[in-house]
Design a protein around this motif. Structure first.
Motif, PDB file in Angstrom:
ATOM      1  N   LEU A 211       0.822  -1.204   0.000  1.00  0.00           N
ATOM      2  CA  LEU A 211       0.000   0.000   0.000  1.00  0.00           C
ATOM      3  C   LEU A 211       0.861   1.260   0.000  1.00  0.00           C
ATOM      4  CD1 LEU A 211      -2.739  -1.041   2.595  1.00  0.00           C
ATOM      5  CD2 LEU A 211      -2.874  -1.146   0.111  1.00  0.00           C
ATOM      6  N   SER A 212       1.996   1.215  -0.629  1.00  0.00           N
ATOM      7  CA  SER A 212       2.906   2.357  -0.660  1.00  0.00           C
ATOM      8  C   SER A 212       2.806   3.068  -2.007  1.00  0.00           C
ATOM      9  CB  SER A 212       4.352   1.911  -0.413  1.00  0.00           C
ATOM     10  OG  SER A 212       4.475   1.329   0.868  1.00  0.00           O
ATOM     11  N   LEU A 213       3.131   4.361  -1.966  1.00  0.00           N
ATOM     12  CA  LEU A 213       3.099   5.183  -3.172  1.00  0.00           C
ATOM     13  C   LEU A 213       4.445   5.869  -3.359  1.00  0.00           C
ATOM     14  CD1 LEU A 213      -0.400   6.937  -2.846  1.00  0.00           C
ATOM     15  CD2 LEU A 213       0.196   4.996  -4.313  1.00  0.00           C
ATOM     16  N   LEU A 214       4.774   6.100  -4.611  1.00  0.00           N
ATOM     17  CA  LEU A 214       5.945   6.899  -4.977  1.00  0.00           C
ATOM     18  C   LEU A 214       5.478   8.007  -5.913  1.00  0.00           C
ATOM     19  CD1 LEU A 214       8.594   4.103  -5.692  1.00  0.00           C
ATOM     20  CD2 LEU A 214       8.421   5.543  -3.648  1.00  0.00           C
ATOM     21  N   VAL A 215       6.201   9.103  -5.870  1.00  0.00           N
ATOM     22  CA  VAL A 215       5.885  10.242  -6.742  1.00  0.00           C
ATOM     23  C   VAL A 215       6.968  10.343  -7.805  1.00  0.00           C
ATOM     24  CG1 VAL A 215       5.517  12.721  -6.884  1.00  0.00           C
ATOM     25  CG2 VAL A 215       4.713  11.450  -4.878  1.00  0.00           C
ATOM     26  N   ARG A 216       6.508  10.339  -9.047  1.00  0.00           N
ATOM     27  CA  ARG A 216       7.458  10.450 -10.165  1.00  0.00           C
ATOM     28  C   ARG A 216       7.428  11.876 -10.691  1.00  0.00           C
ATOM     29  NH1 ARG A 216      10.447   7.711 -13.730  1.00  0.00           N
ATOM     30  NH2 ARG A 216      10.603   8.505 -15.854  1.00  0.00           N
ATOM     31  N   ASP A 217       8.634  12.466 -10.764  1.00  0.00           N
ATOM     32  CA  ASP A 217       8.788  13.812 -11.318  1.00  0.00           C
ATOM     33  C   ASP A 217       9.181  13.649 -12.781  1.00  0.00           C
ATOM     34  OD1 ASP A 217       9.431  16.386 -12.031  1.00  0.00           O
ATOM     35  OD2 ASP A 217      10.479  16.834 -10.141  1.00  0.00           O
ATOM     36  N   ASP A 218       8.227  13.873 -13.674  1.00  0.00           N
ATOM     37  CA  ASP A 218       8.489  13.650 -15.095  1.00  0.00           C
ATOM     38  C   ASP A 218       9.414  14.713 -15.678  1.00  0.00           C
ATOM     39  OD1 ASP A 218       6.937  11.343 -15.287  1.00  0.00           O
ATOM     40  OD2 ASP A 218       5.091  12.492 -15.545  1.00  0.00           O
ATOM     41  N   TRP A 219       9.591  15.840 -14.991  1.00  0.00           N
ATOM     42  CA  TRP A 219      10.516  16.843 -15.491  1.00  0.00           C
ATOM     43  C   TRP A 219      11.977  16.432 -15.265  1.00  0.00           C
ATOM     44  CZ3 TRP A 219       8.171  22.253 -13.865  1.00  0.00           C
ATOM     45  CH2 TRP A 219       6.934  22.413 -14.508  1.00  0.00           C
ATOM     46  N   SER A 220      12.218  15.770 -14.110  1.00  0.00           N
ATOM     47  CA  SER A 220      13.595  15.348 -13.808  1.00  0.00           C
ATOM     48  C   SER A 220      13.804  13.857 -14.043  1.00  0.00           C
ATOM     49  CB  SER A 220      13.933  15.677 -12.349  1.00  0.00           C
ATOM     50  OG  SER A 220      13.103  14.932 -11.470  1.00  0.00           O
ATOM     51  N   GLY A 221      12.739  13.111 -14.137  1.00  0.00           N
ATOM     52  CA  GLY A 221      12.848  11.666 -14.317  1.00  0.00           C
ATOM     53  C   GLY A 221      13.100  10.909 -13.020  1.00  0.00           C
ATOM     54  N   ASP A 222      13.062  11.601 -11.881  1.00  0.00           N
ATOM     55  CA  ASP A 222      13.314  10.957 -10.590  1.00  0.00           C
ATOM     56  C   ASP A 222      12.007  10.449  -9.977  1.00  0.00           C
ATOM     57  OD1 ASP A 222      15.996  11.551 -10.814  1.00  0.00           O
ATOM     58  OD2 ASP A 222      15.805  13.472  -9.748  1.00  0.00           O
ATOM     59  N   THR A 223      12.162   9.426  -9.161  1.00  0.00           N
ATOM     60  CA  THR A 223      11.040   8.893  -8.389  1.00  0.00           C
ATOM     61  C   THR A 223      11.410   9.001  -6.920  1.00  0.00           C
ATOM     62  OG1 THR A 223      10.446   7.325 -10.138  1.00  0.00           O
ATOM     63  CG2 THR A 223       9.592   6.873  -7.938  1.00  0.00           C
ATOM     64  N   ARG A 224      10.528   9.545  -6.089  1.00  0.00           N
ATOM     65  CA  ARG A 224      10.856   9.792  -4.692  1.00  0.00           C
ATOM     66  C   ARG A 224       9.672   9.493  -3.794  1.00  0.00           C
ATOM     67  NH1 ARG A 224      10.438  16.159  -3.993  1.00  0.00           N
ATOM     68  NH2 ARG A 224       9.367  16.757  -5.924  1.00  0.00           N
ATOM     69  N   ASP A 225       9.994   9.486  -2.524  1.00  0.00           N
ATOM     70  CA  ASP A 225       8.970   9.214  -1.512  1.00  0.00           C
ATOM     71  C   ASP A 225       8.084  10.443  -1.348  1.00  0.00           C
ATOM     72  OD1 ASP A 225       7.909   9.091   1.426  1.00  0.00           O
ATOM     73  OD2 ASP A 225       8.663   7.085   1.035  1.00  0.00           O
ATOM     74  N   PRO A 226       6.783  10.271  -1.159  1.00  0.00           N
ATOM     75  CA  PRO A 226       5.887  11.436  -0.980  1.00  0.00           C
ATOM     76  C   PRO A 226       6.290  12.304   0.213  1.00  0.00           C
ATOM     77  CG  PRO A 226       4.605   9.475  -1.437  1.00  0.00           C
ATOM     78  CD  PRO A 226       6.006   9.022  -1.242  1.00  0.00           C
ATOM     79  N   ALA A 227       7.019  11.735   1.169  1.00  0.00           N
ATOM     80  CA  ALA A 227       7.425  12.523   2.331  1.00  0.00           C
ATOM     81  C   ALA A 227       8.386  13.642   1.953  1.00  0.00           C
ATOM     82  CB  ALA A 227       8.069  11.614   3.373  1.00  0.00           C
ATOM     83  N   THR A 228       9.012  13.559   0.769  1.00  0.00           N
ATOM     84  CA  THR A 228       9.962  14.593   0.348  1.00  0.00           C
ATOM     85  C   THR A 228       9.288  15.747  -0.371  1.00  0.00           C
ATOM     86  OG1 THR A 228      10.371  13.447  -1.761  1.00  0.00           O
ATOM     87  CG2 THR A 228      11.757  12.832   0.118  1.00  0.00           C
ATOM     88  N   LEU A 229       7.970  15.695  -0.563  1.00  0.00           N
ATOM     89  CA  LEU A 229       7.260  16.771  -1.251  1.00  0.00           C
ATOM     90  C   LEU A 229       7.122  17.982  -0.344  1.00  0.00           C
ATOM     91  CD1 LEU A 229       4.370  14.730  -2.948  1.00  0.00           C
ATOM     92  CD2 LEU A 229       6.463  15.579  -4.029  1.00  0.00           C
TER      93      LEU A 229
END
Length: 324
Positions: A211-229
């Motif tokens: 039940l985990s989610l990741l956020v993908r930044d399509d401008w940089s191509g990075d995928t990160r944890d939602p806690a870093t938003l």
């Protein structure tokens, strides 16, 4: 007529040798009685042993003679003289050792009897246990099956390759649908920069994945944890998920619409461009027939909200007025 010279010899002539023999026998008897220590013949007769005792004494005498002959034969064998010089054994000590050995033997037999009794009892208990286990075997099999199934459903079994609970697996399917619907909203509100990815990996603080989610930044191509938003990014992502959940519920509930949506604060953390994108999304919902309620102190939103409930504070308390 016969004369006395011609007459035959009479009985008196023939009895004389007999009388002489009787006298000799009597004399010999008296001498034997005296030699034997008796005072008279009658006393000797009275002291005579019974015939059975005499026979027993004769047998003992014969046995003694036999054993004496056997001992004499052994003593006549070669080496008997050397054996005679061997010291005699300690009969008293050997007898004491024998007594102790017999006592130890008695104790050993008692101990063996005790352990035999215990062994028999244990054997009986083992048979009873085997019978009880055989009776409970079906229950144990059912319990083992339920345990394996429970472990699998809890995500603890090695057979569960995802190490995911069954409930999380079902929710993960629903979450993937929510993420797909949320990404449509998030793309418009973030100028197609952010998208959400559902992952089966463990998130922060989770013991099981799914039940985990990741956020993908399509401008940089990075995928990160939602806690870093940032705060504004978190608000946009949360709003997109809420709208996506509403869309999925509408589809899964047989067409039943969720007509009302309330958004409490968070707009103050958005920049001007993102605020416009969010308000455009909310306006689209309102145009689609939904009632959207917004709680905010952001003054820039007043021109975008046609109907407002204005809460005014005063010394007498708070008042609510409608502004159109």
């Amino acid at each position: 007529m016969r004369t006395s010279d011609d007459a035959p010899s009479g009985p008196s002539t023939r009895s004389r040798p007999r009388e002489s023999a009787l006298v000799d026998a009597t004399t010999a008897l008296d001498s034997a009685v005296q030699d034997a220590g008796f005072g008279s013949v009658d006393e000797a007769v009275a002291g005579a042993a019974p015939a059975a005792e005499v026979e027993a004494l004769a047998r003992r005498l014969a046995e003694h003679d036999r054993r004496l002959a056997a001992v004499a034969a052994v003593l006549e064998e070669p080496g008997a003289e050397e054996l005679a010089r061997v010291p005699l054994p300690d009969v008293t000590g050997l007898a004491a050792d024998r007594s102790r050995a017999l006592a130890a033997l008695g104790d050993a037999r008692a101990t063996a009897s005790l352990w035999t009794s215990r062994h028999d009892r244990l054997e009986g208990l083992r048979q009873r246990l085997d019978a009880a286990l055989a009776e409970w075997a079906p229950v144990l099999e059912s319990q083992a099956l339920v345990t394996r199934l429970s472990s699998f459903a809890e995500g603890k079994s090695a057979d569960n390759r995802l190490q995911m609970r069954l409930s999380a697996y079902v929710l993960a399917y629903r979450l993937s649908q929510v993420v797909a619907a949320a990404n449509e909203r998030l793309a418009r509100m973030s100028d197609r920069r952010y998208s959400l990815e559902h992952t089966a990996q463990k998130g922060a603080g989770e013991t099981r994945g799914g039940l985990s989610l990741l956020v993908r930044d399509d401008w940089s191509g990075d995928t990160r944890d939602p806690a870093t938003l940032s705060g504004g990014e978190t608000f946009v992502v949360s709003l997109a998920l809420a709208l996506g959940l509403a869309d999925v519920i509408t589809q899964e509930a047989g067409g039943a619409d969720l007509d009302t949506l309330f958004v409490d604060e968070g707009f103050g953390s958005l920049d001007a461009d993102t605020l416009d994108d969010v308000m455009d999304t909310l306006d689209g919902l309102r145009d689609g027939g939904r009632v959207v309620g917004v709680v905010s102190h952001v003054s820039e939103m007043r021109d975008r909200i046609p109907t407002q409930l204005v809460v005014t504070k005063s010394r007498q308390g708070s008042t609510v007025s409608v502004s159109r």
